[in-house]
Motif scaffolding. Sequence first.
Motif, PDB file in Angstrom:
ATOM      1  N   LEU A  40       0.839  -1.198   0.000  1.00 17.21           N
ATOM      2  CA  LEU A  40       0.000   0.000   0.000  1.00 17.21           C
ATOM      3  C   LEU A  40       0.880   1.256   0.000  1.00 17.21           C
ATOM      4  N   PRO A  41       0.609   2.221  -0.882  1.00 15.67           N
ATOM      5  CA  PRO A  41       1.403   3.456  -0.920  1.00 15.67           C
ATOM      6  C   PRO A  41       0.964   4.471   0.132  1.00 15.67           C
ATOM      7  N   ILE A  42       1.006   4.051   1.390  1.00 17.22           N
ATOM      8  CA  ILE A  42       0.687   4.940   2.509  1.00 17.22           C
ATOM      9  C   ILE A  42       2.004   5.261   3.212  1.00 17.22           C
ATOM     10  N   PRO A  43       2.488   6.490   3.117  1.00 20.90           N
ATOM     11  CA  PRO A  43       3.834   6.822   3.632  1.00 20.90           C
ATOM     12  C   PRO A  43       4.061   6.429   5.083  1.00 20.90           C
ATOM     13  N   CYS A 424      -7.444  -3.006  -7.376  1.00 18.58           N
ATOM     14  CA  CYS A 424      -6.511  -1.880  -7.273  1.00 18.58           C
ATOM     15  C   CYS A 424      -6.168  -1.440  -8.685  1.00 18.58           C
ATOM     16  N   ILE A 425      -6.290  -0.143  -8.954  1.00 22.73           N
ATOM     17  CA  ILE A 425      -6.025   0.433 -10.275  1.00 22.73           C
ATOM     18  C   ILE A 425      -4.860   1.397 -10.133  1.00 22.73           C
ATOM     19  N   ALA A 426      -3.822   1.231 -10.965  1.00 21.53           N
ATOM     20  CA  ALA A 426      -2.624   2.053 -10.841  1.00 21.53           C
ATOM     21  C   ALA A 426      -2.133   2.497 -12.212  1.00 21.53           C
ATOM     22  N   ASP A 488       4.172   5.812  -6.256  1.00 27.19           N
ATOM     23  CA  ASP A 488       4.237   4.504  -5.626  1.00 27.19           C
ATOM     24  C   ASP A 488       5.611   4.346  -4.983  1.00 27.19           C
ATOM     25  N   PRO A 489       5.688   4.353  -3.663  1.00 27.82           N
ATOM     26  CA  PRO A 489       6.995   4.244  -3.008  1.00 27.82           C
ATOM     27  C   PRO A 489       7.616   2.860  -3.129  1.00 27.82           C
ATOM     28  N   SER A 500       5.307  13.192  -3.874  1.00 29.98           N
ATOM     29  CA  SER A 500       4.901  12.091  -3.000  1.00 29.98           C
ATOM     30  C   SER A 500       3.691  12.451  -2.160  1.00 29.98           C
ATOM     31  N   ASP A 501       3.406  13.744  -2.026  1.00 26.31           N
ATOM     32  CA  ASP A 501       2.261  14.177  -1.226  1.00 26.31           C
ATOM     33  C   ASP A 501       1.021  14.454  -2.069  1.00 26.31           C
TER      34      ASP A 501
END
Length: 601
Positions: A40-43, A424-426, A488-489, A500-501
Amino acid sequence: MTDSAVAEQQPEHQPPSTPTAAAPPYHLHPRREPFEHGLLPIPKLIFTDGAQTLAQLKSALISSSGSDHRVDSENLARILQISVEHSRLVIETLASVLHDEADPLVKAKFSRDVDEIGVNVFDLLVFLYIQSYKRLLPKGHRDSAAVADVWPSTSAFDGFLSALSPLQLVRSNNRKFMPSQADEEAHQLSYLRKHIGNILSLLADSADGEGDESLVLSMDKFEHLGFLIYFGEKGSERIPLSQNAPFFANSDPDMPAVPVPASLVLDWLLQNISSTLEHIADRVSPKENGPSISSDQDVTMADVSTSFTKPSSSTRGPSYIEGISKSSYVKQASDLTGTSVKFLMLSSFMFKVKFTRELIACLFYLCAQVVNCHESIIYILAPLRYATVYGCSDATIVLGAIGKAIRVEHCERVHLITAAKRICIANCRECIFFLGVNQQPLIVGDNHKLQVAPYNTFYLQLEEHMNQVGIDPNINRWDEPVALGVVDPHDSLSHSAGTSDVQAESASRLDPDQYTNFVIPHWYGTDQAGSTKDNPFPLPDAYLASQQKNHKSLEEVKQILRETQLEDSRKRELSSSLHACFKDWLYASGNIRQLYCLQGE
């Protein structure tokens, strides 16, 4: 327990009952699901010092859990300092890649069920730790001029990602820049080899004494490593870790096995990981394939030891079918039982890679991967566990019931129709998703002009397949997308400062006036008996009204044509005009190709 310190340790003693370690009958392999569908791309979930931070969180999580070591979404949100919505997303994502099908979280249907059940603390710790994983990326295309010629516009596919666009792949007719299954497996194993000591320390308990030497691991905690790894080869079931570990094998279920030193477990795991990496290296000759480029800054090329670019000939785990371009293609449940499928466009022709069977404990262990398909119509009418759609353009893709998760990435102008537990769509653009999903669609990355709509088709076995994989047709959250970060980290691409924000662009609802039913040819899905006669997902009022309006208009036109009194010559003229208009539509829409493909079956 640091990797460097523990890896150098040799166990000073073994429990008397521990047999001498011998070469395992099966190789240890990484579970692909957590790395492909569980990031998950949650920092706030990505820790630079994962072992230290998670060790501190471990005590807080355990103190907030009950005797069953489960924590709910509210407590998890408080401890991780994230929103309750993100906390619930964490738990739902973890559940979709959980290795233990008996865990009650796997069967949770509603958000309130997720809150009541909670997540096992030790599964959660492993899940949070691997959020630092960075995916293996392909190297750039060698012929930049050819790439620019067929894909000139600036988009999310530029740079490394541009090499995966379908039009470029046709022009290059070369797969050597694409990571193979062996590449990905070696990359994941190398990551585990580097971090498995830290992960073990999160699962271990402290016995008498201080320091790493005092850490011991019980059989119960050891089994949580099944989230990441398993033993097994083609033609065999996945074997529980403890049954293949010399220090826990053949333990009496009525008498818990004695915990063993964590350093002993680490040495055994490192030995098995190295053995598998050597096995992969022997299977694919580096001299024949040449070096590939790993962009993962966390796992260096020295860590990987040997890298690969040739498609793996291994049939362990998910198998693959490769090859769809400018064609129609259909696979049904009887074609796929016991296999996984992957579609890859190589050029303007299509070839098939041999199906292989894999004996598995779960009834539906099918994984479909549709990759780099172009100007095609693809039907996979089967119960699936996971699915991936990657790098496709100008295609219509119909996937059967997906019980775990589907990921759609780097696609353009694709119409996707699926019934799934979650999606999930990216990094997609100008795509329309006709969804029957039990959880909120997750949208991440650089997306543009996405649309979502209710599910719009059916085939005879659809409801049976949905029942088999656990999809509830009365729950459809197609219109509740959740958008996370645009960056996407988990990839190793460089991004400009501040991006990134930035929140990812969400999807809009398809205009009900543009909503139509998609008709699957009636001879598809007839290999077995089925009871589905209509779309099992109830339509929202606006879309139902539009559907009824279109149906009414069609009936009125048909009635007018039947009642119109015309001379024979005028009737022939009208018939010719209708056929001409229909022919023009077939060519303009691309459906003429599907008719030719169907005619040849």
